[in-house]
Design an enzyme around this catalytic site. Structure first.
Site, short mmCIF file in Angstrom:
data_model
loop_
_atom_site.label_atom_id
_atom_site.label_comp_id
_atom_site.label_asym_id
_atom_site.label_seq_id
_atom_site.Cartn_x
_atom_site.Cartn_y
_atom_site.Cartn_z
N ASP A 1 22.65 -48.78 -3.21
CA ASP A 1 23.74 -49.49 -2.54
C ASP A 1 23.26 -50.91 -2.23
O ASP A 1 22.30 -51.08 -1.47
CB ASP A 1 24.13 -48.75 -1.27
CG ASP A 1 25.33 -49.36 -0.57
OD1 ASP A 1 25.93 -50.31 -1.13
OD2 ASP A 1 25.65 -48.91 0.54
N ASP B 1 28.94 -52.49 -6.35
CA ASP B 1 27.67 -52.62 -5.63
C ASP B 1 26.99 -51.28 -5.38
O ASP B 1 26.10 -51.18 -4.54
CB ASP B 1 27.90 -53.34 -4.30
CG ASP B 1 28.82 -52.57 -3.36
OD1 ASP B 1 29.53 -51.66 -3.82
OD2 ASP B 1 28.84 -52.90 -2.15
N GLU B 2 27.34 -50.25 -6.15
CA GLU B 2 26.84 -48.92 -5.84
C GLU B 2 26.76 -48.09 -7.12
O GLU B 2 27.67 -48.13 -7.95
CB GLU B 2 27.78 -48.26 -4.84
CG GLU B 2 27.33 -46.95 -4.28
CD GLU B 2 28.36 -46.39 -3.31
OE1 GLU B 2 27.97 -45.53 -2.50
OE2 GLU B 2 29.53 -46.80 -3.36
#
Length: 429
Positions: free
Chosen positions: A26, A121-122
């Site tokens: 993350d 973003d993950e």
């Protein structure tokens, strides 16, 4: 970026890693971190990425310097401005975020071919010893963090035997955290945590569980499945097993096709919509984007969903299953407008409006009838679909605002801008 030294929390480890090793990476305050990277003068200062308060905007991401003031993602910008009046605001630079995200995902791909990107973003990744590499998973996770920090941003990683544990542990220490839950320790790790820590349990389910005396994941894991049915329905046993740490997870190879569950578009308006004609026009505009993305991905869905919010955090939604799948907004927008009758009354202010299409996995069960035209995939299409496809091609070549319909004039430029990201690319804290 200040201190980029990772912090570690190894829950328990005896000897070598034996069993699955699933990571969840993350990126820390991703949008704001990229802005601080590109604007060195903003480093160490509160930065907020999102719509401005006067535009009825919403916070997309807040830097860690802004968070002690109570600012967080999805908060109305006006409230964030009151909490942190000295913050630096920016609408964001989404091409730049995509560029940085691609570099990070390339790092993961260097380490393992098994990567599931969840959002911009993950991503989950599988570094089980012997599946692709014999290296210790903790060493790989540390190397990923180091390589990401060399880009000028940081990430937090949760490492465990399945996706549920990886997801929960990734939130345990932020920013720059690495939380490790080796196989065999997952039950004791999860046991004391509140039920809300597990994805799939929202405020409503949390309240329902409290009403039957269940507050922690350990209590959820120990509860009889029949007792949980009133809260989770047919998913009761699956949720109980997840809470016990018994989930069996898999991470697909990078070159496997993405499993898209839904394609949707929603927008918050600068001024509330109160007239049905305006609401239907807005649905049509949002539906154009959904139809274009469906066709781009080669998807056609059976289920249409419409969502509206009449105040921050308060709203309604309705959905309908179609007899045939479709990727044609000329069909599913009409259904969405009919669904308004279930959730909207004349004069009710609409702050946010959304439309989505799902049910892609059902495309094999198509039944034809005498009153609709089906294409070669068995999807239903209107006589205006060819026009929509032509508009798609013009926009792909000359930009999303190169051609449009007159209804866009009702809302100005704000509504007709393409969504920042697809639904699966929404940032998270």
């Amino acid at each position: 970026m200040g201190d980029t030294t990772p912090t570690y929390d190894i829950f328990e480890l005896f000897g070598d890693w034996r069993g699955p090793a699933i990571g969840l990476m993350d990126l820390d305050a991703f949008f704001a971190s990229v802005e601080q990277l590109d604007h060195p003068e903003w480093r160490g200062k509160p930065v907020i990425v999102g719509g401005l308060p006067e535009e009825r905007g919403v916070v997309s991401t807040a830097s860690y310097e802004a968070r002690p003031f109570g600012v967080h993602s999805a908060m109305p910008s006006a409230q964030a401005m009151r909490l942190c009046p000295h913050a630096i605001w920016t609408h964001g630079h989404f091409d730049r975020y995509r560029e940085m995200s691609a570099k990070v995902m390339a790092i993961l791909a260097d380490e393992t071919p098994y990567v599931d990107q969840v959002s911009i973003d993950e991503a989950f990744f599988d570094i089980t010893p012997g599946r692709f590499s014999r290296e210790n998973p903790i060493d790989i996770a540390r190397r990923i963090q180091r390589r990401v920090s060399e880009l000028g941003i940081t990430c937090s990683i949760g490492l465990g035997p399945n996706k549920t544990v990886a997801k929960i542990s990734s939130d345990r220490m932020k920013p720059r955290g690495l939380t490790v839950v080796p196989p065999g320790t997952e039950a004791s790790f999860l046991e004391p945590l509140p039920v809300r820590a597990m994805s799939g349990i929202g405020a409503s389910a949390e309240e329902s569980l409290k009403n039957i005396g269940i507050h922690t994941l350990g209590q959820l894991a120990a509860a009889p499945t029949a007792r949980l049915t009133s809260v989770f329905g047919v998913n009761a046993e699956a949720m109980r097993l997840r809470a016990a740490g018994c989930e069996q997870s898999s991470v697909s190879a990078i070159d496997a096709p993405d499993e898209v569950k839904s394609v949707s578009n929603e927008r918050t308006f600068a001024h509330d919509l109160t007239e049905r004609a305006d609401i239907e026009a807005a649905l049509a505009l949002l539906g154009e984007s959904v139809g274009r993305r469906l066709r781009r991905k080669g998807l056609a869905g059976h289920t249409v969903t419409v969502k509206l919010n009449y105040a921050y955090g308060k709203g309604r939604s309705a959905q309908r299953r179609l007899p045939h799948p479709t990727d044609d907004e000329n069909i599913f927008v009409g259904v969405a407008c009919e669904l308004l009758d279930k959730i909207w009354s004349p004069g009710m202010p609409v702050r946010l409006l959304g439309i989505g299409v799902s049910g892609f996995a059902e495309q094999g069960s198509v039944q034809t009838d005498l009153f609709c035209d089906l294409d070669e995939r068995g999807a239903v299409a209107s006589d205006r679909r060819d026009l929509s496809v032509a508009v798609d091609r013009v926009r792909e070549r000359f930009g999303s605002t190169s051609v449009g319909f007159g209804r866009a004039a009702r809302f100005g430029d704000d509504l007709v801008r393409e969504d920042k990201f697809l639904s699966q690319n929404k940032p998270r804290d």
